[in-house]
Design a protein around this motif. Structure first.
Motif, mmCIF file in Angstrom:
data_model
loop_
_atom_site.group_PDB
_atom_site.id
_atom_site.type_symbol
_atom_site.label_atom_id
_atom_site.label_comp_id
_atom_site.label_asym_id
_atom_site.label_seq_id
_atom_site.Cartn_x
_atom_site.Cartn_y
_atom_site.Cartn_z
ATOM 1 N N GLY A 154 -2.531 -2.525 -8.750
ATOM 2 C CA GLY A 154 -3.540 -2.823 -7.728
ATOM 3 C C GLY A 154 -3.022 -3.647 -6.566
ATOM 4 N N HIS A 155 -1.944 -4.427 -6.785
ATOM 5 C CA HIS A 155 -1.395 -5.248 -5.701
ATOM 6 C C HIS A 155 -0.946 -4.387 -4.528
ATOM 7 N N ARG A 156 -0.328 -3.259 -4.827
ATOM 8 C CA ARG A 156 0.165 -2.373 -3.765
ATOM 9 C C ARG A 156 -0.994 -1.843 -2.931
ATOM 10 N N GLN A 157 -2.086 -1.431 -3.592
ATOM 11 C CA GLN A 157 -3.247 -0.918 -2.850
ATOM 12 C C GLN A 157 -3.897 -2.006 -1.994
ATOM 13 N N ILE A 158 -3.964 -3.235 -2.537
ATOM 14 C CA ILE A 158 -4.590 -4.340 -1.785
ATOM 15 C C ILE A 158 -3.783 -4.635 -0.525
ATOM 16 N N LEU A 159 -2.446 -4.725 -0.666
ATOM 17 C CA LEU A 159 -1.605 -5.021 0.497
ATOM 18 C C LEU A 159 -1.672 -3.904 1.529
ATOM 19 N N THR A 160 -1.650 -2.654 1.073
ATOM 20 C CA THR A 160 -1.730 -1.521 2.004
ATOM 21 C C THR A 160 -3.055 -1.549 2.762
ATOM 22 N N LYS A 161 -4.133 -1.859 2.059
ATOM 23 C CA LYS A 161 -5.460 -1.927 2.690
ATOM 24 C C LYS A 161 -5.506 -3.037 3.741
#
Length: 399
Positions: A154-161
């Motif tokens: 989920g960290h990757r999705q949060i940063l991308t968002k």
């Protein structure tokens, strides 16, 4: 109601709305409203002098790479390992509070690596100095998103968002949409292929949301509503990103294999110094730097100090190479001789539009200055004085 509250209210309305043919126009308008509000959020407040409390550093070297990630994922340790610059690392979060630059010497080039403070969820709204961090990332040629391999995906999705919320588009190319405002004539809508995500009515509604009533729009690809909004806004930055999974020494070999096989991903361990050479080669590959060596006429090529070109900084053509040496050199160029992988034979006579490749050797041949009226005894003009009285008297001939 503030801008952030209005954005959250529209996002809640979008989450409540079912996605179908009947609601696609309404959802398109809501997306346009959110994009406008986020642009307002990035603008400095009215009446401010313009100077912020950011931590911009001077550009140095042939490329700039920014380290972005959550706190305590190993960004400072990675900077110390790659550059030798000491950046304080500790077991608590937010050890790094400002931007710390370092220089990587790789393949005869200098690459600037920036260690930025960790960003948290809500950084696009200004939490935890998030805006300053993202502003520095916007000026980079490549983003290294450092992630903890032992944490959830989920960290990757949060940063991308968070990065997309402020106009950064990772590993995407600009949409093939031609858009131009006009003074009169209404809206002209055309496409070179069938569109499945957007139609003329939805395009008109989004343009009216931006108070644009006279424009020319041409779709050269099957683009989405978000692509059209990005083109209208015009402030998006398309940047390459490499996902770096650190701390692979604390997970199993199957998980490491799964992470390493993902696109644009590199699995490393700063603690055990694993796979750092692969990370450097991946950075070099993504940045697309081109080294060009010079060869003076009648001498050997100089392989010590190359001119470094890139597609993001002026292009890789012969013209860009001449401008890199001196901006007035291009006026005197007659042709160039090229040795290397971009040449069909050695040497190849090339013009200014020729695209150079890595480790090419270039010799520039200049135009020769023309001598007026021929040479030697064939000169058509005399250098003698115009008046007879000014001429020197010749010595009398010997008897």
């Amino acid at each position: 109601m503030g801008i952030i509250e209005r954005i959250k209210e529209i996002e809640a309305e979008m989450a409540r709305t079912q996605k179908n043919k009947a609601t696609e126009y309404h959802l398109g308008q809501l997306k346009a409203k959110i994009a406008k509000l986020r642009t307002q959020l990035l603008e400095p407040p009215k009446g401010s002098s313009g100077g912020g409390d950011g931590f911009e550093v001077t550009k140095f070297g042939h490329g700039r790479v920014a380290l972005i990630g959550f706190p305590s994922v190993g960004k400072s340790t990675l900077l110390t390992m790659l550059t030798g610059t000491h950046s304080e690392a500790a077991s608590y979060e937010f050890t790094t509070l400002t931007c710390i630059p370092g220089i990587i010497n790789y393949n005869d080039t200098k690459i600037q690596l920036l260690d930025l403070p960790g960003i948290i969820e809500g950084a696009s709204e200004g939490k935890g100095r998030g805006r300053q961090v993202i502003a520095v990332a916007k000026s980079s040629d490549l983003v290294l998103m450092v992630l903890d391999a032992s944490k959830s995906e989920g960290h990757r999705q949060i940063l991308t968002k968070e990065l997309e919320a402020v106009g950064l588009r990772l590993n995407k190319r600009p949409p093939q949409i031609y858009f131009k405002k006009k003074k009169t004539g209404g809206i002209s809508f055309n496409s070179t292929l069938p569109l499945t995500h957007i139609d003329e009515k939805l395009c008109y509604q989004i343009l009216h949301e931006y108070k644009i009533h006279n424009a020319e729009v041409l779709f050269r690809e099957d683009a989405t509503v978000d692509d059209l909004i990005d083109v209208i806004e015009g402030n998006r930055k398309y940047i390459k990103c490499v996902y770096v999974y650190n701390k692979i020494d604390v997970i199993g070999i199957d998980d490491v294999d799964k992470l390493a096989r993902q696109p644009n991903s590199v699995a490393i361990s700063c603690n055990l110094k694993l796979n750092l050479d692969r990370l450097l080669s991946k950075m070099w590959e993504e940045m697309g730097l081109v080294r060009v060596y010079t060869k003076p006429q009648g001498q050997q090529a100089d392989f010590t100090d190359p001119a470094v070109l890139s597609a993001d900084r002026g292009g890789c053509t012969v013209e860009a190479f001449c401008n890199h040496i001196h901006r007035n050199l291009i006026k005197d160029v007659k042709y160039v001789l090229v040795w290397g992988t971009s040449a069909r034979h050695y040497p190849q006579h090339c013009g200014l539009a020729h695209v150079l490749q890595d480790e090419d050797v270039v010799q520039i041949v200049k135009k020769k200055e023309k001598e007026e009226g021929g040479r030697g005894r064939f000169k058509s003009h005399s250098t003698a004085p115009a008046r007879i009285s000014d001429r020197e008297k010749k010595a009398p001939l010997k008897q």
